[in-house]
Design a protein around this motif. Structure first.
Motif, PDB file in Angstrom:
ATOM      1  N   ASP A   1       0.807  -1.222   0.000  1.00 32.23           N
ATOM      2  CA  ASP A   1       0.000   0.000   0.000  1.00 32.23           C
ATOM      3  C   ASP A   1       0.836   1.266   0.000  1.00 32.23           C
ATOM      4  OD1 ASP A   1      -2.333  -1.388  -0.034  1.00 32.23           O
ATOM      5  OD2 ASP A   1      -2.670  -1.305   2.120  1.00 32.23           O
ATOM      6  N   SER A   2       2.139   1.131   0.196  1.00 32.13           N
ATOM      7  CA  SER A   2       3.050   2.259   0.400  1.00 32.13           C
ATOM      8  C   SER A   2       2.755   2.890   1.751  1.00 32.13           C
ATOM      9  CB  SER A   2       2.943   3.296  -0.725  1.00 32.13           C
ATOM     10  OG  SER A   2       1.761   4.055  -0.614  1.00 32.13           O
ATOM     11  N   SER A   3       3.445   3.936   2.107  1.00 33.06           N
ATOM     12  CA  SER A   3       3.279   4.591   3.402  1.00 33.06           C
ATOM     13  C   SER A   3       2.870   6.043   3.197  1.00 33.06           C
ATOM     14  CB  SER A   3       4.571   4.519   4.218  1.00 33.06           C
ATOM     15  OG  SER A   3       5.636   5.108   3.490  1.00 33.06           O
ATOM     16  N   SER A   4       2.504   6.692   4.287  1.00 34.57           N
ATOM     17  CA  SER A   4       2.093   8.097   4.206  1.00 34.57           C
ATOM     18  C   SER A   4       3.290   8.976   3.850  1.00 34.57           C
ATOM     19  CB  SER A   4       1.489   8.540   5.541  1.00 34.57           C
ATOM     20  OG  SER A   4       0.406   7.710   5.901  1.00 34.57           O
ATOM     21  N   THR A   5       2.996  10.083   3.188  1.00 30.99           N
ATOM     22  CA  THR A   5       4.049  11.015   2.766  1.00 30.99           C
ATOM     23  C   THR A   5       3.693  12.416   3.250  1.00 30.99           C
ATOM     24  OG1 THR A   5       4.479   9.707   0.771  1.00 30.99           O
ATOM     25  CG2 THR A   5       5.328  11.957   0.825  1.00 30.99           C
ATOM     26  N   VAL A   6       4.639  13.067   3.901  1.00 28.86           N
ATOM     27  CA  VAL A   6       4.422  14.430   4.400  1.00 28.86           C
ATOM     28  C   VAL A   6       4.536  15.415   3.232  1.00 28.86           C
ATOM     29  CG1 VAL A   6       5.223  16.228   5.963  1.00 28.86           C
ATOM     30  CG2 VAL A   6       5.336  13.826   6.657  1.00 28.86           C
ATOM     31  N   LEU A   7       3.513  16.251   3.061  1.00 29.95           N
ATOM     32  CA  LEU A   7       3.502  17.236   1.980  1.00 29.95           C
ATOM     33  C   LEU A   7       3.763  18.657   2.471  1.00 29.95           C
ATOM     34  CD1 LEU A   7       0.393  15.988  -0.048  1.00 29.95           C
ATOM     35  CD2 LEU A   7       2.798  15.394  -0.376  1.00 29.95           C
ATOM     36  N   ILE A   8       3.332  18.958   3.687  1.00 33.20           N
ATOM     37  CA  ILE A   8       3.533  20.289   4.268  1.00 33.20           C
ATOM     38  C   ILE A   8       4.014  20.121   5.699  1.00 33.20           C
ATOM     39  CG2 ILE A   8       2.458  22.486   4.921  1.00 33.20           C
ATOM     40  CD1 ILE A   8       0.365  22.027   2.787  1.00 33.20           C
ATOM     41  N   LYS A   9       5.037  20.881   6.071  1.00 41.02           N
ATOM     42  CA  LYS A   9       5.554  20.844   7.435  1.00 41.02           C
ATOM     43  C   LYS A   9       5.907  22.258   7.849  1.00 41.02           C
ATOM     44  CE  LYS A   9       8.849  18.444  10.425  1.00 41.02           C
ATOM     45  NZ  LYS A   9       9.964  17.481  10.485  1.00 41.02           N
ATOM     46  N   ASP A  10       5.374  22.674   8.996  1.00 40.19           N
ATOM     47  CA  ASP A  10       5.608  24.024   9.521  1.00 40.19           C
ATOM     48  C   ASP A  10       5.225  25.104   8.517  1.00 40.19           C
ATOM     49  OD1 ASP A  10       6.567  22.896  11.856  1.00 40.19           O
ATOM     50  OD2 ASP A  10       8.630  22.852  11.112  1.00 40.19           O
ATOM     51  N   GLY A  11       4.141  24.878   7.778  1.00 38.95           N
ATOM     52  CA  GLY A  11       3.665  25.870   6.833  1.00 38.95           C
ATOM     53  C   GLY A  11       4.443  25.951   5.537  1.00 38.95           C
ATOM     54  N   LYS A  12       5.345  24.988   5.292  1.00 39.70           N
ATOM     55  CA  LYS A  12       6.164  24.993   4.080  1.00 39.70           C
ATOM     56  C   LYS A  12       5.898  23.722   3.272  1.00 39.70           C
ATOM     57  CE  LYS A  12       9.851  27.724   6.201  1.00 39.70           C
ATOM     58  NZ  LYS A  12      11.293  27.779   6.553  1.00 39.70           N
ATOM     59  N   ILE A  13       5.699  23.905   1.975  1.00 42.03           N
ATOM     60  CA  ILE A  13       5.451  22.770   1.092  1.00 42.03           C
ATOM     61  C   ILE A  13       6.766  22.047   0.802  1.00 42.03           C
ATOM     62  CG2 ILE A  13       4.644  22.066  -1.194  1.00 42.03           C
ATOM     63  CD1 ILE A  13       2.798  24.482  -1.192  1.00 42.03           C
ATOM     64  N   LEU A  14       6.751  20.724   0.939  1.00 39.74           N
ATOM     65  CA  LEU A  14       7.918  19.902   0.625  1.00 39.74           C
ATOM     66  C   LEU A  14       7.827  19.484  -0.838  1.00 39.74           C
ATOM     67  CD1 LEU A  14       8.015  17.717   3.871  1.00 39.74           C
ATOM     68  CD2 LEU A  14       9.058  19.962   3.436  1.00 39.74           C
ATOM     69  N   GLU A  15       8.511  20.244  -1.705  1.00 42.90           N
ATOM     70  CA  GLU A  15       8.365  20.057  -3.149  1.00 42.90           C
ATOM     71  C   GLU A  15       8.802  18.676  -3.612  1.00 42.90           C
ATOM     72  OE1 GLU A  15       9.756  22.616  -1.724  1.00 42.90           O
ATOM     73  OE2 GLU A  15       8.524  24.353  -2.273  1.00 42.90           O
ATOM     74  N   ASP A  16       9.860  18.133  -3.000  1.00 51.12           N
ATOM     75  CA  ASP A  16      10.344  16.812  -3.422  1.00 51.12           C
ATOM     76  C   ASP A  16       9.295  15.733  -3.152  1.00 51.12           C
ATOM     77  OD1 ASP A  16      12.708  17.949  -4.223  1.00 51.12           O
ATOM     78  OD2 ASP A  16      13.797  17.479  -2.373  1.00 51.12           O
ATOM     79  N   ASN A  17       8.644  15.804  -1.998  1.00 46.76           N
ATOM     80  CA  ASN A  17       7.597  14.833  -1.680  1.00 46.76           C
ATOM     81  C   ASN A  17       6.372  15.026  -2.566  1.00 46.76           C
ATOM     82  OD1 ASN A  17       9.241  13.858   0.293  1.00 46.76           O
ATOM     83  ND2 ASN A  17       8.103  14.728   2.002  1.00 46.76           N
ATOM     84  N   LEU A  18       6.121  16.270  -2.949  1.00 42.65           N
ATOM     85  CA  LEU A  18       4.999  16.557  -3.837  1.00 42.65           C
ATOM     86  C   LEU A  18       5.238  15.917  -5.209  1.00 42.65           C
ATOM     87  CD1 LEU A  18       2.459  18.244  -3.169  1.00 42.65           C
ATOM     88  CD2 LEU A  18       3.452  20.100  -4.499  1.00 42.65           C
ATOM     89  N   LYS A  19       6.469  16.041  -5.714  1.00 44.31           N
ATOM     90  CA  LYS A  19       6.805  15.412  -6.998  1.00 44.31           C
ATOM     91  C   LYS A  19       6.779  13.890  -6.898  1.00 44.31           C
ATOM     92  CE  LYS A  19       9.742  19.251  -8.512  1.00 44.31           C
ATOM     93  NZ  LYS A  19      11.140  19.689  -8.837  1.00 44.31           N
ATOM     94  N   LYS A  20       7.196  13.378  -5.752  1.00 44.26           N
ATOM     95  CA  LYS A  20       7.204  11.935  -5.546  1.00 44.26           C
ATOM     96  C   LYS A  20       5.800  11.359  -5.653  1.00 44.26           C
ATOM     97  CE  LYS A  20       8.137   8.513  -1.931  1.00 44.26           C
ATOM     98  NZ  LYS A  20       8.606   8.322  -0.538  1.00 44.26           N
ATOM     99  N   GLU A  21       4.804  12.096  -5.181  1.00 46.13           N
ATOM    100  CA  GLU A  21       3.409  11.634  -5.216  1.00 46.13           C
ATOM    101  C   GLU A  21       2.691  12.067  -6.487  1.00 46.13           C
ATOM    102  OE1 GLU A  21       2.121   9.582  -3.164  1.00 46.13           O
ATOM    103  OE2 GLU A  21       3.834   9.541  -1.787  1.00 46.13           O
ATOM    104  N   ARG A  22       3.419  12.656  -7.427  1.00 47.11           N
ATOM    105  CA  ARG A  22       2.855  13.088  -8.709  1.00 47.11           C
ATOM    106  C   ARG A  22       1.728  14.111  -8.508  1.00 47.11           C
ATOM    107  NH1 ARG A  22       6.693  10.242  -9.357  1.00 47.11           N
ATOM    108  NH2 ARG A  22       7.018   8.638 -10.950  1.00 47.11           N
ATOM    109  N   LEU A  23       1.949  15.045  -7.606  1.00 47.69           N
ATOM    110  CA  LEU A  23       0.975  16.090  -7.325  1.00 47.69           C
ATOM    111  C   LEU A  23       1.545  17.447  -7.705  1.00 47.69           C
ATOM    112  CD1 LEU A  23      -0.384  15.027  -3.803  1.00 47.69           C
ATOM    113  CD2 LEU A  23      -1.619  14.913  -5.962  1.00 47.69           C
TER     114      LEU A  23
END
Length: 286
Positions: free
Chosen positions: A91-113
């Motif tokens: 199922d894969s695992s959860s991925t953090v997209l935003i932390k402390d009000g900042k978007i994590l661009e690498d994780n966003l690309k990883k999830e194809r978003l």
């Protein structure tokens, strides 16, 4: 057997097989499809369509294929329940997209978003500023969950130091003009009480689309005729008004009395009743 009759029999058999398999695999197949469950659903649906329409081949071959997929699905689910590594792999695992009000661009690309996709999901949760988000994570089923920063979270009674009693769920006592006896019995009420409430509102049973009773015994009705205005229940406002009047009377007695003992008694009673009013006012005004 005529071809049209064979198709009918095959279709009914396919519907029955699909229904049984779906029930056995559990409700999660419907509500929260994982990657593997998504593939399983598509494949089993395709195979049942083959069983229904492909009259040139033996129908039992489709049943064998569906059975194999069913067994594999059960095995995968059992493996996921027993092993976290298997869950992360399948199922894969959860991925953090935003932390402390900042978007994590690498994780966003990883999830194809894209940023637009992320903002769309945030708006669905009534969040329009990324800076207000403390933490946002995309779950294995594709759902994005968020946690607002403390200063942007709505206040709760616990944060204000207020203890709130649990409130039972409202009971639906009328559906499509028919009285539901079991919910009425759950509340300790009967049909006579319900008919009395309908008379207070001036409506007939056959004109009620939906009727509910809340935990405090208030009856609410939605009518078929939307042009009719149903008067709101007045028991709560009347009770609050009576309590306030009693408190005002006690305060007046305390001010007008010439005896110190009576003045103190009335004053204490007025203060205690005011405390009661402050406690029940949120309930009586909702």
């Amino acid at each position: 057997m005529p071809v049209w009759l064979e198709v009918i029999v095959r279709t009914l058999a396919a519907v029955l097989i699909l229904f049984v398999i779906t029930r056995l695999l559990g409700k999660r197949q419907i509500s929260q499809l994982s990657f593997f469950e998504y593939i399983t659903g598509i494949t089993i649906g395709s195979i049942t369509a083959y069983i229904s329409l492909d009259i040139n081949n033996d129908w039992y071959l489709g049943i064998i294929a569906v059975s194999v997929w069913f067994i594999v699905s059960l095995g995968i689910e059992y493996l996921q329940l027993k092993s976290k590594k298997a869950r992360d792999l399948i199922d894969s695992s959860s991925t953090v997209l935003i932390k402390d009000g900042k978007i994590l661009e690498d994780n966003l690309k990883k999830e194809r978003l894209s940023n637009e996709d992320l903002m769309e999901q945030l708006r669905k949760k009534s969040i329009f500023k990324v800076a207000e988000v403390e933490f946002a994570v995309i779950e294995p089923d594709g759902q994005i969950n968020t946690l607002l920063k403390n200063e942007y979270q709505p206040l709760t009674p616990s944060q204000l130091g207020i203890k709130v009693a649990p409130e039972p769920e409202p009971q639906t006592v009328i559906i499509d003009g028919n009285i539901m006896d079991e919910p009425l019995a759950t509340l300790g009420l009967n049909r006579h009480w319900l008919n009395t409430e309908l008379e207070k509102l001036g409506v007939s049973l056959d004109n009620v689309n939906l009727g509910q009773v809340d935990a405090y015994g208030q009856f609410y009705a939605d009518l078929y005729d939307d042009q009719l205005i149903v008067p709101q229940p007045q028991e709560k406002p009347v009770l609050l008004a009576q309590l306030k009047k009693c408190e005002a009377d006690l305060e007046m007695f305390a001010l007008s009395s010439e005896q110190e003992a009576a003045k103190k008694l009335y004053g204490d009673c007025s203060a205690r009743l005011q405390q009661v009013i402050d406690q029940v006012k949120p309930i009586l005004t909702q």
